[in-house]
Design a protein around this motif. Structure first.
Motif, short mmCIF file in Angstrom:
data_model
loop_
_atom_site.label_atom_id
_atom_site.label_comp_id
_atom_site.label_asym_id
_atom_site.label_seq_id
_atom_site.Cartn_x
_atom_site.Cartn_y
_atom_site.Cartn_z
N LYS A 185 -28.28 -4.59 -54.84
CA LYS A 185 -29.50 -5.16 -54.23
C LYS A 185 -29.85 -4.70 -52.96
O LYS A 185 -28.78 -4.63 -51.85
CB LYS A 185 -29.31 -6.95 -54.24
N ALA A 186 -30.96 -4.49 -52.55
CA ALA A 186 -31.44 -3.96 -51.33
C ALA A 186 -31.46 -5.24 -50.28
O ALA A 186 -31.97 -6.30 -50.46
CB ALA A 186 -32.83 -3.38 -51.32
N LEU A 187 -30.94 -4.90 -49.03
CA LEU A 187 -30.91 -6.01 -48.21
C LEU A 187 -30.98 -5.46 -46.86
O LEU A 187 -30.29 -4.36 -46.44
CB LEU A 187 -29.42 -6.77 -48.21
N ASN A 188 -31.61 -6.15 -45.81
CA ASN A 188 -32.04 -5.72 -44.59
C ASN A 188 -30.99 -6.09 -43.60
O ASN A 188 -30.73 -7.44 -43.30
CB ASN A 188 -33.39 -6.16 -43.81
N LEU A 189 -30.04 -5.42 -43.10
CA LEU A 189 -28.93 -5.74 -42.39
C LEU A 189 -29.44 -5.08 -40.67
O LEU A 189 -29.26 -3.95 -40.47
CB LEU A 189 -27.81 -5.03 -42.61
N GLY A 190 -29.69 -5.99 -39.90
CA GLY A 190 -30.14 -5.73 -38.41
C GLY A 190 -31.20 -4.58 -38.30
O GLY A 190 -30.97 -3.57 -37.51
N GLY A 191 -32.12 -4.52 -39.28
CA GLY A 191 -33.27 -3.47 -39.24
C GLY A 191 -32.90 -2.27 -40.16
O GLY A 191 -33.73 -1.36 -40.18
N LYS A 192 -31.74 -2.12 -40.72
CA LYS A 192 -31.21 -1.32 -41.66
C LYS A 192 -31.36 -1.76 -43.02
O LYS A 192 -30.54 -2.69 -43.39
CB LYS A 192 -30.07 -0.68 -41.04
#
Length: 311
Positions: free
Chosen positions: A164-171
């Protein structure tokens, strides 16, 4: 200090020693004068929480405070207490104050020599040198903070495994969801948290997984559970029925004279782990007709009575 000491630290009276220490750590990080230069409000707040911690971290002082034998300033209460204002010109935390040194209530000039590592572990203030009051410390490598995120996945993705795609601190990164991931499970991504200080390693990203319910599947370890409704005719005569699994549909045989609650096992159709694979457990549920008919009445009359109870 007229405030309740527990309220000063944001705690309830039932707080444990560990909770008191943790609350103080957070507040001390926030209001320490070396991090809030020329902020008189922060300086007063730091003095207030330090004084509260001095009493509540000391078992004997805390007991006296809870019993109203001393007040929030540590002064004895009651007639003849013999309070001398000069006794409180300097706070000497001794063993109670995790900094270990003397703290003057009139300022922070005596702050040099404090050992913050006794309360903060790795010294969070090590990046500051030549601070207010002459405070200096060795530059220590500090690990970055762990950061928490939430991720919701559907039942089949959690059972079979997915990315799954997840946004971690803008990345944006692809998070691998292992097969058999359970609701409430936390995945740890090494080094994907906040950056470390002074060359310290990065913190980790903690991914809290929420698994959506499925309309007919449930999981039990590596096994998948399925309730299968069958008709009265299928139960009496047996039947071949196509049922769903987490990896596709398969046909199974319901034996003649099947009973509600009887379970059929489909081997290898459960959750696959590195070293094993579960089964699908099919729970039979006989569904009676909603309306009677002449055929059903005649069938019932012709069936011999048989014992179904042991009481």
């Amino acid at each position: 200090m007229n405030k309740d000491l527990y309220e000063v630290l944001g705690l309830k009276k039932t707080a444990s020693t560990a909770e008191i220490k943790s609350a103080y750590r957070k507040l001390a990080r926030k209001y320490h004068p070396d991090l809030n230069k020329d902020d008189k409000t922060a300086a007063e707040k730091f003095k207030e929480i330090s004084a509260a911690y001095d009493i509540l971290s000391n078992e004997e002082k805390r007991k006296k405070y809870d019993n109203n034998e001393i007040d929030a300033d540590g002064k004895p209460t009651g007639f003849g207490a013999g309070f001398n204002p000069n006794d409180y010109a300097n706070y000497d935390f001794g063993g109670g104050n995790p900094f270990g040194g003397g703290f003057k209530s009139g300022g922070y000039g005596g702050a040099q020599g404090f050992d913050f590592s006794s309360i903060f572990g790795d010294d969070i203030f090590s990046q500051f040198t030549g601070g207010r009051g002459g405070f200096s410390a060795k530059r220590r490598a500090l690990k970055g903070q762990d950061l928490s995120y939430s991720l919701k996945v559907n039942f089949l993705d959690a059972a079979n495994g997915t990315e799954k795609a997840l946004n971690l601190g803008g990345k944006t990164i692809n998070v691998k969801i292992p097969a058999g991931t359970q609701d409430g499970q936390t995945l740890r991504l090494k080094g994907m948290g906040a950056e470390g200080l002074n060359g310290g390693e990065n913190g980790d990203a903690l991914i809290n997984i929420s698994v959506a319910e499925h309309p007919y599947f449930k999981s039990d370890g590596l096994n998948i559970l399925l309730d299968l409704p069958i008709s009265l005719k299928e139960a009496l005569l047996g039947a071949k029925i196509t049922v769903p699994t987490i990896s596709g549909k398969v046909a199974i045989k319901v034996p003649p004279l099947a009973s509600s609650g009887e379970k059929l096992r489909i081997r290898g159709k459960g959750i696959k782990s590195k070293n094993s694979v579960g089964d699908e457990i099919v729970n039979l549920q006989i569904i009676m007709p909603k309306n009677s008919s002449a055929e059903i009445d005649k069938l019932a009359e012709n069936i011999e009575n048989y014992s179904v109870r042991s009481f």
